[in-house]
Design a protein around this motif. Sequence first.
Motif, mmCIF file in Angstrom:
data_model
loop_
_atom_site.group_PDB
_atom_site.id
_atom_site.type_symbol
_atom_site.label_atom_id
_atom_site.label_comp_id
_atom_site.label_asym_id
_atom_site.label_seq_id
_atom_site.Cartn_x
_atom_site.Cartn_y
_atom_site.Cartn_z
ATOM 1 N N GLN A 1 0.830 -1.203 0.000
ATOM 2 C CA GLN A 1 0.000 0.000 0.000
ATOM 3 C C GLN A 1 0.869 1.258 0.000
ATOM 4 O O GLN A 1 0.583 2.214 -0.733
ATOM 5 C CB GLN A 1 -0.939 0.004 1.210
ATOM 6 C CG GLN A 1 -2.046 -1.016 1.114
ATOM 7 C CD GLN A 1 -2.825 -1.152 2.408
ATOM 8 O OE1 GLN A 1 -2.305 -0.955 3.504
ATOM 9 N NE2 GLN A 1 -4.102 -1.500 2.273
ATOM 10 N N LEU A 2 1.922 1.269 0.802
ATOM 11 C CA LEU A 2 2.810 2.429 0.846
ATOM 12 C C LEU A 2 3.547 2.588 -0.479
ATOM 13 O O LEU A 2 3.718 3.713 -0.971
ATOM 14 C CB LEU A 2 3.791 2.309 2.011
ATOM 15 C CG LEU A 2 3.169 2.386 3.400
ATOM 16 C CD1 LEU A 2 4.218 2.121 4.469
ATOM 17 C CD2 LEU A 2 2.471 3.712 3.633
ATOM 18 N N SER A 3 3.957 1.485 -1.082
ATOM 19 C CA SER A 3 4.625 1.542 -2.379
ATOM 20 C C SER A 3 3.678 2.092 -3.446
ATOM 21 O O SER A 3 4.081 2.906 -4.298
ATOM 22 C CB SER A 3 5.126 0.146 -2.767
ATOM 23 O OG SER A 3 5.719 0.172 -4.039
ATOM 24 N N SER A 4 2.424 1.664 -3.407
ATOM 25 C CA SER A 4 1.432 2.171 -4.369
ATOM 26 C C SER A 4 1.219 3.672 -4.197
ATOM 27 O O SER A 4 1.044 4.402 -5.178
ATOM 28 C CB SER A 4 0.098 1.440 -4.191
ATOM 29 O OG SER A 4 0.217 0.101 -4.592
ATOM 30 N N ALA A 5 1.239 4.128 -2.958
ATOM 31 C CA ALA A 5 1.084 5.568 -2.701
ATOM 32 C C ALA A 5 2.258 6.347 -3.293
ATOM 33 O O ALA A 5 2.060 7.412 -3.887
ATOM 34 C CB ALA A 5 0.955 5.832 -1.205
ATOM 35 N N ASP B 1 4.226 9.957 -7.734
ATOM 36 C CA ASP B 1 5.032 10.188 -8.942
ATOM 37 C C ASP B 1 4.145 10.450 -10.150
ATOM 38 O O ASP B 1 4.397 11.365 -10.944
ATOM 39 C CB ASP B 1 5.948 8.990 -9.226
ATOM 40 C CG ASP B 1 7.061 8.846 -8.212
ATOM 41 O OD1 ASP B 1 7.365 9.842 -7.511
ATOM 42 O OD2 ASP B 1 7.622 7.736 -8.112
ATOM 43 N N GLU B 2 3.090 9.659 -10.286
ATOM 44 C CA GLU B 2 2.147 9.833 -11.395
ATOM 45 C C GLU B 2 1.458 11.197 -11.318
ATOM 46 O O GLU B 2 1.288 11.884 -12.334
ATOM 47 C CB GLU B 2 1.104 8.710 -11.343
ATOM 48 C CG GLU B 2 0.200 8.636 -12.534
ATOM 49 C CD GLU B 2 -0.754 7.453 -12.430
ATOM 50 O OE1 GLU B 2 -1.944 7.647 -12.736
ATOM 51 O OE2 GLU B 2 -0.306 6.349 -12.049
ATOM 52 N N ALA B 3 1.086 11.598 -10.113
ATOM 53 C CA ALA B 3 0.432 12.902 -9.927
ATOM 54 C C ALA B 3 1.372 14.039 -10.314
ATOM 55 O O ALA B 3 0.954 14.997 -10.980
ATOM 56 C CB ALA B 3 -0.018 13.055 -8.477
ATOM 57 N N ASP C 1 -5.805 8.123 2.683
ATOM 58 C CA ASP C 1 -6.560 7.402 3.699
ATOM 59 C C ASP C 1 -5.849 6.105 4.079
ATOM 60 O O ASP C 1 -5.742 5.757 5.259
ATOM 61 C CB ASP C 1 -7.973 7.114 3.195
ATOM 62 C CG ASP C 1 -8.864 6.559 4.276
ATOM 63 O OD1 ASP C 1 -8.857 7.094 5.405
ATOM 64 O OD2 ASP C 1 -9.589 5.582 3.988
ATOM 65 N N THR C 2 -5.314 5.412 3.099
ATOM 66 C CA THR C 2 -4.581 4.172 3.356
ATOM 67 C C THR C 2 -3.310 4.435 4.153
ATOM 68 O O THR C 2 -3.011 3.725 5.119
ATOM 69 C CB THR C 2 -4.240 3.477 2.019
ATOM 70 O OG1 THR C 2 -5.454 3.146 1.355
ATOM 71 C CG2 THR C 2 -3.412 2.225 2.227
ATOM 72 N N VAL C 3 -2.562 5.457 3.770
ATOM 73 C CA VAL C 3 -1.324 5.789 4.482
ATOM 74 C C VAL C 3 -1.634 6.208 5.915
ATOM 75 O O VAL C 3 -0.924 5.827 6.856
ATOM 76 C CB VAL C 3 -0.533 6.878 3.719
ATOM 77 C CG1 VAL C 3 0.607 7.428 4.557
ATOM 78 C CG2 VAL C 3 -0.014 6.313 2.403
ATOM 79 N N ARG C 4 -2.722 6.952 6.117
ATOM 80 C CA ARG C 4 -3.136 7.336 7.475
ATOM 81 C C ARG C 4 -3.440 6.093 8.299
ATOM 82 O O ARG C 4 -3.038 5.984 9.451
ATOM 83 C CB ARG C 4 -4.361 8.243 7.423
ATOM 84 C CG ARG C 4 -4.880 8.649 8.807
ATOM 85 C CD ARG C 4 -6.286 9.245 8.766
ATOM 86 N NE ARG C 4 -7.232 8.452 8.012
ATOM 87 C CZ ARG C 4 -7.903 7.395 8.510
ATOM 88 N NH1 ARG C 4 -7.704 7.007 9.741
ATOM 89 N NH2 ARG C 4 -8.755 6.735 7.757
ATOM 90 N N ARG C 5 -4.135 5.131 7.713
ATOM 91 C CA ARG C 5 -4.484 3.894 8.413
ATOM 92 C C ARG C 5 -3.215 3.127 8.818
ATOM 93 O O ARG C 5 -3.105 2.633 9.933
ATOM 94 C CB ARG C 5 -5.373 3.029 7.523
ATOM 95 C CG ARG C 5 -5.817 1.750 8.155
ATOM 96 C CD ARG C 5 -6.673 0.950 7.163
ATOM 97 N NE ARG C 5 -7.367 -0.085 7.848
ATOM 98 C CZ ARG C 5 -8.503 0.068 8.511
ATOM 99 N NH1 ARG C 5 -9.088 1.229 8.546
ATOM 100 N NH2 ARG C 5 -9.053 -0.944 9.133
ATOM 101 N N VAL C 6 -2.247 3.038 7.913
ATOM 102 C CA VAL C 6 -0.982 2.369 8.216
ATOM 103 C C VAL C 6 -0.272 3.110 9.355
ATOM 104 O O VAL C 6 0.240 2.485 10.295
ATOM 105 C CB VAL C 6 -0.084 2.270 6.961
ATOM 106 C CG1 VAL C 6 1.316 1.800 7.323
ATOM 107 C CG2 VAL C 6 -0.711 1.346 5.916
#
Length: 118
Positions: A44-48, A53-55, A81-86
């Motif tokens: 999940q962190l890698s996807s973020a 980078d894409e943004a 939201d995912t990074v906050r959860r982690v």
Amino acid sequence: MPNATARALVRLLPWTSADGKPCFLVGDGTGYVSRIADQMEAEQLSSAVDLIDEARQLLADRTWTPGELHLLAVELTAALDTVRRVAESRGGRLTALGHDVPDDADGDGPRLPAEAFG
């Protein structure tokens, strides 16, 4: 017989139930589900990172459409939201293990050390 000195921790898992409720794991952090959760958090962190980078590329291009910007905002919101959860999960485990989680400079809440993210 389990080790009497082992500490049971409650961990917020990086996924939710079918109805969107948080999932938790009680254990010592060394079992199969903990390893799956660790792997999922890393992915999940890698996807973020990839999305950031894409943004940056999309925003630098300046030829985006309103639909592309909307999709980017939706994807970035989900990633945040995912990074906050982690971060909450890892911060909770640090606190449960007796590590101090210092407040951030503004006093708005905990500031997690860099090692909590990787």
